[in-house]
Design a protein around this motif. Structure first.
Motif, mmCIF file in Angstrom:
data_model
loop_
_atom_site.group_PDB
_atom_site.id
_atom_site.type_symbol
_atom_site.label_atom_id
_atom_site.label_comp_id
_atom_site.label_asym_id
_atom_site.label_seq_id
_atom_site.Cartn_x
_atom_site.Cartn_y
_atom_site.Cartn_z
ATOM 1 N N PHE A 66 -0.096 7.503 4.089
ATOM 2 C CA PHE A 66 -0.330 8.946 4.118
ATOM 3 C C PHE A 66 -0.523 9.418 5.561
ATOM 4 O O PHE A 66 -1.010 8.679 6.422
ATOM 5 N N PRO A 114 0.822 -1.215 0.000
ATOM 6 C CA PRO A 114 0.000 0.000 0.000
ATOM 7 C C PRO A 114 0.854 1.262 0.000
ATOM 8 O O PRO A 114 2.042 1.221 0.337
ATOM 9 N N SER A 115 0.253 2.369 -0.364
ATOM 10 C CA SER A 115 0.833 3.681 -0.119
ATOM 11 C C SER A 115 0.321 4.176 1.228
ATOM 12 O O SER A 115 -0.805 3.851 1.629
ATOM 13 N N LEU A 144 -3.697 16.815 3.079
ATOM 14 C CA LEU A 144 -2.564 15.904 2.981
ATOM 15 C C LEU A 144 -1.326 16.563 3.580
ATOM 16 O O LEU A 144 -0.961 17.681 3.205
ATOM 17 N N LYS A 153 -3.633 3.459 1.251
ATOM 18 C CA LYS A 153 -4.368 3.182 0.017
ATOM 19 C C LYS A 153 -3.711 1.982 -0.641
ATOM 20 O O LYS A 153 -2.525 2.005 -0.935
ATOM 21 N N ASN A 154 -4.517 0.955 -0.821
ATOM 22 C CA ASN A 154 -4.023 -0.232 -1.497
ATOM 23 C C ASN A 154 -4.477 -0.169 -2.951
ATOM 24 O O ASN A 154 -4.793 0.911 -3.437
ATOM 25 N N TYR A 171 -2.613 12.744 7.083
ATOM 26 C CA TYR A 171 -3.449 13.908 6.853
ATOM 27 C C TYR A 171 -3.575 14.670 8.171
ATOM 28 O O TYR A 171 -3.527 14.083 9.257
ATOM 29 N N PHE A 185 -4.266 12.175 11.060
ATOM 30 C CA PHE A 185 -4.826 10.908 10.611
ATOM 31 C C PHE A 185 -3.792 10.168 9.759
ATOM 32 O O PHE A 185 -3.262 10.719 8.792
ATOM 33 N N LYS A 243 3.314 11.811 2.323
ATOM 34 C CA LYS A 243 2.985 10.465 1.868
ATOM 35 C C LYS A 243 4.261 9.703 1.538
ATOM 36 O O LYS A 243 5.333 10.295 1.372
ATOM 37 N N LEU A 301 -9.238 5.293 0.465
ATOM 38 C CA LEU A 301 -8.303 5.543 1.550
ATOM 39 C C LEU A 301 -8.877 4.951 2.822
ATOM 40 O O LEU A 301 -10.024 5.201 3.162
#
Lengths: 115, 111
Positions: free
Chosen positions: B34, B31-32, B46, B93-94, B36, B89, B49, B99
């Motif tokens: 992040f 996944p990516s 954002l 994201k896969n 927030y 937060f 990341k 998200l």
């Protein structure tokens, strides 16, 4: 860049009334998301549109909730009839594309209170 | 399914203190990740990341390194300011569009 615009910022209504939340995504963004934020559940994805078409509405809590995106610059989330447990902050977010380099841009949200 | 776990807040720090907010994830594949930030009365923005293992995301003095071996993405800042008070937060994201957000960690920085 005007950002994602949501209206109204605050909505107070009585149980049983219809509520319509509005969203204008960033121009050129083709993905639009509606999220609900509560203390108990955090951020929940309600529905996702791509190119104005609903792709995933599995997060919509029940039939009282509906969402539309009649064109690329406008979306609505409707609750009819509203209930006190619907009280939350509702966010609209948009992005250009779906990939990892497509960050979500959020509006400032609509705080809904149902009495 | 995929999920993100963040340390519970609120976190209260004095100005110029060191900040760490822990985030671990469960996901298949690569996944990516992040971070927030949500300032009072606003939507999420954002912060930074990382898209692959060992990547370091950074912005506004905040940093986070994607650690696949520990499935973590901890947020750090060397010296916090009062203006950093917000809710943070962690998210992943896969494959696909969604998200997955953590519950959020509230940070209060006092003068």
């Amino acid at each position: 860049d005007a950002g994602v615009i949501q209206s109204p910022r605050h909505e107070v209504t009585e149980m049983g009334q219809e509520v319509t939340l509005r969203c204008k995504p960033i121009s050129g963004h083709n993905s639009l998301f509606w999220y609900r934020q509560t203390m108990m559940r955090g951020l929940e994805l309600l529905i996702y549109f791509n190119n104005n078409v609903p792709i995933d509405d599995s997060g919509m809590p029940e039939d009282r909730f509906s969402a539309k995106m009649p064109n690329a610059s406008f979306s609505t989330l409707k609750i009819q009839p509203s209930e006190p447990r619907d009280s939350a902050v509702y966010f609209c977010a948009s992005s250009k594309g779906q990939g990892y380099n497509s960050p979500l841009h959020f509006g400032n949200g609509t705080r809904l209170t149902v009495t | 399914g995929d999920s993100v776990t963040q340390m519970e807040g609120p976190v209260t720090l004095s100005e110029e203190a060191f900040l760490t907010i822990n985030c671990t994830y469960t996901a298949t594949g690569y996944p990516s990740l992040f971070w927030y930030v949500q300032y009072p009365g606003e939507g999420l923005q954002l912060l930074l990341k990382a898209t692959k293992a060992d990547d370091k995301g950074s912005n506004k003095g905040f940093e986070a390194t994607y650690r696949k071996e520990t499935t973590s993405f901890h947020l750090e800042k060397g010296s916090v300011q009062v203006s950093d008070s917000a809710v943070y937060f962690c998210a992943l994201k896969n494959s696909g569009y969604a998200l997955n957000f953590g519950k959020g960690t509230s940070l209060l920085v006092t003068p």
